[in-house]
Design a protein around this motif. Structure first.
Motif, PDB file in Angstrom:
ATOM      1  N   LEU A  10      23.947 -26.970 -24.710  1.00 39.54           N
ATOM      2  CA  LEU A  10      25.112 -27.373 -25.494  1.00 39.54           C
ATOM      3  C   LEU A  10      24.689 -27.799 -26.898  1.00 39.54           C
ATOM      4  N   GLN A  29      25.645 -26.074 -30.407  1.00 42.27           N
ATOM      5  CA  GLN A  29      26.316 -26.844 -31.457  1.00 42.27           C
ATOM      6  C   GLN A  29      25.534 -26.797 -32.770  1.00 42.27           C
ATOM      7  N   ALA A  58      30.632 -22.021 -29.959  1.00 45.82           N
ATOM      8  CA  ALA A  58      30.695 -23.334 -29.297  1.00 45.82           C
ATOM      9  C   ALA A  58      31.684 -23.378 -28.145  1.00 45.82           C
ATOM     10  N   LEU A 106      34.879 -23.416 -28.295  1.00 47.42           N
ATOM     11  CA  LEU A 106      36.035 -24.251 -28.632  1.00 47.42           C
ATOM     12  C   LEU A 106      37.161 -23.325 -29.073  1.00 47.42           C
ATOM     13  N   PRO A 139      38.318 -26.993 -25.583  1.00 45.87           N
ATOM     14  CA  PRO A 139      37.166 -26.396 -24.896  1.00 45.87           C
ATOM     15  C   PRO A 139      37.636 -25.373 -23.867  1.00 45.87           C
ATOM     16  N   GLN A 171      30.969 -33.838 -20.723  1.00 41.95           N
ATOM     17  CA  GLN A 171      30.412 -33.757 -22.071  1.00 41.95           C
ATOM     18  C   GLN A 171      31.511 -33.860 -23.148  1.00 41.95           C
ATOM     19  N   ARG A 190      31.215 -33.297 -27.238  1.00 42.42           N
ATOM     20  CA  ARG A 190      31.983 -32.268 -27.947  1.00 42.42           C
ATOM     21  C   ARG A 190      32.875 -32.894 -29.028  1.00 42.42           C
ATOM     22  N   PHE A 219      30.862 -33.593 -32.006  1.00 44.21           N
ATOM     23  CA  PHE A 219      30.572 -32.344 -32.698  1.00 44.21           C
ATOM     24  C   PHE A 219      31.777 -31.899 -33.539  1.00 44.21           C
TER      25      PHE A 219
END
Length: 506
Positions: free
Chosen positions: A7, A11, A43, A45, A138, A145, A149, A152
């Motif tokens: 991860l 990122q 990522a 997202l 996500p 997590q 996130r 980030f």
């Protein structure tokens, strides 16, 4: 641990790609779509959305949606406290939900979000002030997590904020520069345009019309007239009222430089072309590319240089001194002279082909003595300019105006300006009467004699009339009259005595 490490690596790679996008462009419309695409690809997202703050209404307005062009959706707005995004407006903090279904405030106005998946929205700050929000979802269920996130997403929002701030600063600077440029252009145009040229005589009205006509095109112009008549003002007016007004305007007096320096000044030179040429240098023609060059006193250039100038006019190209590379230029040429170029062509002192190249559109400025009706208007304009330079109001009496109109002004407008500046210096109150208009009496007589000049070689003149005419033309200075008659001062003095001529004293 492997999952967490992967991860972080994703990122980090995503942050790098986002930074590249934001550093590559200041286009705040194009960059958001690319950033949202990278967030999804690198990522995980998805369903990214960027909202911006409407400064007038204080609402968040959806500006960009992942995979959807801005024109394809109706603008969606969020007020403070309205929905989850409204919390950002109200509190200015990041919102991270384990799932949309877990928060009843979530409105899902766009209808694109999965209710089972998490949701993260971070504020976009610019200089400490809220300017918008970045929202993503996500693409997997909460795996513990969410906080990582969310942190980030805050980093990406900060990068966007810095990019927005930079783009706003650049846009503001461009706007300021544009305003300053436009103000300067208006000022320069006012100083060098029609407003700086006065006169209502038929001759001046004709010149104004010629300027208006020729300003529209790139035609080569030759301005002719005596020294001090305002030829440079006409050149300025043509340039600043032409389509080239946004381009450079370069001026050069050809009589002010010797031939070897004139070539370097106009055409430029390469490094080492001559002693002192320590670096390559552009000439005036290259500086004027896309604009206008004004060559004053064009009649003073030598025949050798005339050939080089002709090439630029014919081909639009030149070579720097000491160089062999051909340089193309797009320059409009306006030239001026007080000389009779036709006589110079007949005498072989001026190239006929260059004369025709320069004389495409001639504008002849009459001397001031031929348009004395313009004197009052010109005088008031000039005294206003002198007063502005001195920082005080100045005015001319009617008697002063009358005095100015009684003189032939051999030095034309330039001489009048000098005369009025002297008068202004001598005036304590700023009011200028006729007693302050000091005109050189001998120069005045010489001007009057010139206006009614007698041909001293006329065979019908007797000796007494010839001597008197020479004395009048010389302002009754016997040494000058002797030179006109090819005599010595002693010879002219003898004739004055023997012919019974009464010498006028001033």
């Amino acid at each position: 641990m492997d999952t967490e490490g992967a991860l972080h690596r994703n990122q980090l790679e995503t942050l790098y790609r986002v930074s590249v996008i934001l550093s590559r462009t200041l286009d705040v419309k194009q960059a958001p779509q690319e950033v949202l695409r990278v967030l999804e690809e690198s990522a995980g997202l998805t369903r990214g959305m960027i909202s911006v703050l409407d400064s007038e209404s204080g609402e968040l307005v959806v500006n960009a949606l992942q995979g959807v062009e801005a024109e394809a959706f109706e603008p969606v707005r969020y007020q403070a406290g309205e929905g989850v995004l409204g919390l950002i407006l109200e509190e200015g903090k990041t919102v991270a939900l384990p799932s949309i279904a877990s928060n009843p405030r979530f409105l899902n106005r766009l209808g694109i979000y999965e209710r089972r998946l998490p949701f993260i929205a971070a504020p976009i700050h610019v200089g400490g002030t809220l300017h918008g929000a970045l929202a993503v979802q996500p693409n997997r269920l909460d795996d513990g997590q969410l906080a990582v996130r969310a942190r980030f997403v805050e980093m990406v929002a900060n990068l966007i904020g810095q990019s927005v701030k930079l783009s706003l600063d650049v846009a503001h600077e461009k706007e300021t520069i544009a305003e300053e440029r436009d103000t300067l252009r208006r000022t320069v145009r006012g100083q060098h345009g029609f407003d700086n040229m006065v006169g209502h005589s038929a001759a001046m009205r004709r010149i104004f019309e010629q300027i208006r006509m020729v300003s529209k095109w790139n035609t080569t112009v030759l301005i002719r007239g005596e020294t001090g008549t305002g030829k440079e003002l006409i050149a300025n007016a043509i340039h600043y009222n032409s389509p080239r007004a946004r381009g450079p305007y370069v001026r050069l007096n050809c009589a002010s430089l010797p031939e070897n320096l004139l070539e370097s000044e106009l055409f430029g030179h390469e490094k080492g072309a001559f002693t002192g040429a320590v670096a390559a240098r552009k000439g005036r023609f290259e500086m004027a590319d896309g604009g206008t060059i004004f060559l004053d006193e064009i009649g003073e250039i030598s025949p050798a240089f005339q050939a080089k100038l002709l090439r630029v006019l014919q081909e639009g190209e030149l070579e720097r001194v000491g160089g062999g590379r051909t340089v193309k230029v797009d320059v409009r040429v306006i030239s001026a002279t007080h000389r009779d170029l036709e006589d110079a062509v007949d005498e072989g002192k001026f190239r006929e082909d260059l004369y025709f190249r320069l004389n495409v559109m001639p504008i002849t400025v009459p001397p001031l003595r031929e348009r004395l009706e313009d004197v009052p208007e010109i005088a008031r304009h000039l005294i206003g300019r002198v007063g502005q330079a001195q920082g005080r109001p100045l005015d001319l009496s009617e008697a002063a105006i009358t005095r100015l109109m009684q003189y032939n002004w051999p030095g034309n407008v330039r001489e009048m300006e000098n005369c009025l500046e002297r008068a202004a210096v001598m005036s304590e109150s700023g009011h200028i009467d006729c007693d302050l208009i000091r005109i050189d009496r001998q120069r005045e007589l010489a001007a009057a004699a010139a206006a009614n000049r007698i041909d001293l070689d006329d065979p019908t003149l007797d000796e007494r009339d010839r001597v008197i005419a020479a004395l009048e033309q010389a302002g009754w200075v016997q040494a000058k009259a002797a030179r006109l008659l090819n005599m010595t001062p002693r010879q002219i003095a003898y004739r004055v005595q023997t012919l019974g001529i009464e010498v006028k004293q001033f």
